[in-house]
Design a protein around this motif. Structure first.
Motif, PDB file in Angstrom:
ATOM      1  N   ILE A  84     -36.390  52.143 -53.179  1.00 58.49           N
ATOM      2  CA  ILE A  84     -35.237  52.819 -52.574  1.00 58.49           C
ATOM      3  C   ILE A  84     -35.652  53.232 -51.168  1.00 58.49           C
ATOM      4  O   ILE A  84     -36.624  53.983 -50.999  1.00 58.49           O
ATOM      5  CB  ILE A  84     -34.834  54.060 -53.387  1.00 58.49           C
ATOM      6  CG1 ILE A  84     -34.529  53.674 -54.841  1.00 58.49           C
ATOM      7  CG2 ILE A  84     -33.627  54.750 -52.746  1.00 58.49           C
ATOM      8  CD1 ILE A  84     -34.489  54.864 -55.792  1.00 58.49           C
ATOM      9  N   PHE A  85     -34.954  52.719 -50.185  1.00 61.89           N
ATOM     10  CA  PHE A  85     -35.255  53.055 -48.791  1.00 61.89           C
ATOM     11  C   PHE A  85     -34.401  54.240 -48.355  1.00 61.89           C
ATOM     12  O   PHE A  85     -33.183  54.249 -48.577  1.00 61.89           O
ATOM     13  CB  PHE A  85     -34.983  51.855 -47.867  1.00 61.89           C
ATOM     14  CG  PHE A  85     -36.132  50.878 -47.800  1.00 61.89           C
ATOM     15  CD1 PHE A  85     -36.470  50.106 -48.896  1.00 61.89           C
ATOM     16  CD2 PHE A  85     -36.870  50.737 -46.636  1.00 61.89           C
ATOM     17  CE1 PHE A  85     -37.532  49.204 -48.847  1.00 61.89           C
ATOM     18  CE2 PHE A  85     -37.932  49.841 -46.567  1.00 61.89           C
ATOM     19  CZ  PHE A  85     -38.265  49.079 -47.674  1.00 61.89           C
ATOM     20  N   VAL A  86     -35.048  55.203 -47.718  1.00 63.28           N
ATOM     21  CA  VAL A  86     -34.349  56.343 -47.121  1.00 63.28           C
ATOM     22  C   VAL A  86     -34.641  56.288 -45.627  1.00 63.28           C
ATOM     23  O   VAL A  86     -35.789  56.468 -45.204  1.00 63.28           O
ATOM     24  CB  VAL A  86     -34.872  57.679 -47.684  1.00 63.28           C
ATOM     25  CG1 VAL A  86     -34.098  58.841 -47.079  1.00 63.28           C
ATOM     26  CG2 VAL A  86     -34.787  57.702 -49.190  1.00 63.28           C
ATOM     27  N   ARG A  87     -33.611  55.978 -44.860  1.00 60.17           N
ATOM     28  CA  ARG A  87     -33.818  55.863 -43.413  1.00 60.17           C
ATOM     29  C   ARG A  87     -33.388  57.162 -42.737  1.00 60.17           C
ATOM     30  O   ARG A  87     -32.216  57.549 -42.820  1.00 60.17           O
ATOM     31  CB  ARG A  87     -33.012  54.688 -42.846  1.00 60.17           C
ATOM     32  CG  ARG A  87     -33.371  54.369 -41.393  1.00 60.17           C
ATOM     33  CD  ARG A  87     -32.556  53.211 -40.821  1.00 60.17           C
ATOM     34  NE  ARG A  87     -32.612  51.988 -41.582  1.00 60.17           N
ATOM     35  CZ  ARG A  87     -33.664  51.179 -41.652  1.00 60.17           C
ATOM     36  NH1 ARG A  87     -34.788  51.482 -41.003  1.00 60.17           N
ATOM     37  NH2 ARG A  87     -33.620  50.073 -42.371  1.00 60.17           N
ATOM     38  N   LEU A  88     -34.332  57.850 -42.092  1.00 61.11           N
ATOM     39  CA  LEU A  88     -34.007  59.086 -41.396  1.00 61.11           C
ATOM     40  C   LEU A  88     -33.555  58.781 -39.974  1.00 61.11           C
ATOM     41  O   LEU A  88     -33.997  57.793 -39.364  1.00 61.11           O
ATOM     42  CB  LEU A  88     -35.221  60.028 -41.387  1.00 61.11           C
ATOM     43  CG  LEU A  88     -35.740  60.463 -42.768  1.00 61.11           C
ATOM     44  CD1 LEU A  88     -36.858  61.493 -42.620  1.00 61.11           C
ATOM     45  CD2 LEU A  88     -34.619  61.006 -43.642  1.00 61.11           C
TER      46      LEU A  88
END
Ligand code: SF4
Length: 225
Positions: free
Chosen positions: A27-31
């Motif tokens: 799961i990618f979380v892009r800030l």
């Protein structure tokens, strides 16, 4: 203590295509937010955190795409979404430049909940994260933002994943590694920029000479994000 919300640009589930964790469902979380200024950056829409681009969290979760929209989400809000929407057990915190922010709370919440956590950073900010978080430093040298790669980030790295376009990029990497006074056994992966043939040849040669690993952006070969 109040929970530290972070500006999130997108959240999506895919297969990690690069580096040590290649092939791992993630799961990618892009800030949102970056001032490093790489000319070839493919997420320039994450650079600025403009109030005019702020949206409600429900417009961010699961709605991936190259937009400058972002929403503030707390670690527990993110965890709740991960548990209810996705299958993967590996979280990749990327950007933008995620290490602009203090990631201790987010990484601790996720690791306590049973996830493995990876941070992808340019190495130009101190890494503030749980000790068990895997840190991938992709050193950005001589970029327009004028940031420098710092010793703390290199020392904290579990993996150095270096983008290579030309000979000079290898020279820059060797200079960084020579200057490191600790973490001398760090895993080094070379990654040809945009699958260019010359860059790929340079990487293969340097990997063989130095016993480093070749990292291909496998997600680009199979056409996934
Ligand atoms: S550090 Fe990453 S997000 Fe920031 S400019 Fe460079 S490639 Fe883009």
């Amino acid at each position: 203590m109040a929970s530290l919300a972070l500006p999130v640009n997108e959240v999506f589930e895919t297969i990690q295509g690069e580096g040590f964790h290649t092939g791992v469902p993630s799961i990618f979380v892009r800030l949102q937010g970056c001032d490093v200024g790489c000319s070839w950056c493919d997420t320039k829409h994450t650079w600025q955190v403009l109030e005019s681009d702020r949206v409600q969290p429900e417009l961010i979760i699961g709605a991936s795409g190259d937009t400058a929209r972002w929403a503030m989400l707390t670690p527990n809000q993110l965890l709740e979404q991960f548990k209810t929407r996705y299958q993967a057990k590996h979280i990749v915190i990327t950007g933008g430049e995620p290490c602009i922010y203090d990631l201790h709370e987010l990484t601790n919440v996720l690791i306590t909940a049973g996830y493995s956590v990876q941070i992808e950073t340019s190495g130009t900010y101190p890494v503030k994260a749980a000790a068990k978080a895997w840190v991938t430093v992709s050193p950005k040298v001589d970029m327009k933002g004028g940031k420098v790669v710092i010793e703390q980030a290199l020392h904290r790295a579990n993996e150095i994943k270096h983008p290579v376009a030309r000979e000079r990029d290898l020279t820059n990497l060797k200079t960084l590694l020579t200057g490191m006074t600790s973490n001398l056994d760090v895993l080094v992966c070379l990654q040809p920029i945009s699958q260019q043939q010359r860059a790929t040849e340079l990487c293969i040669q340097a990997c063989i000479e130095n016993n480093w690993r070749l990292s291909l952006q496998t997600h680009k070969f199979i056409g996934i994000e």
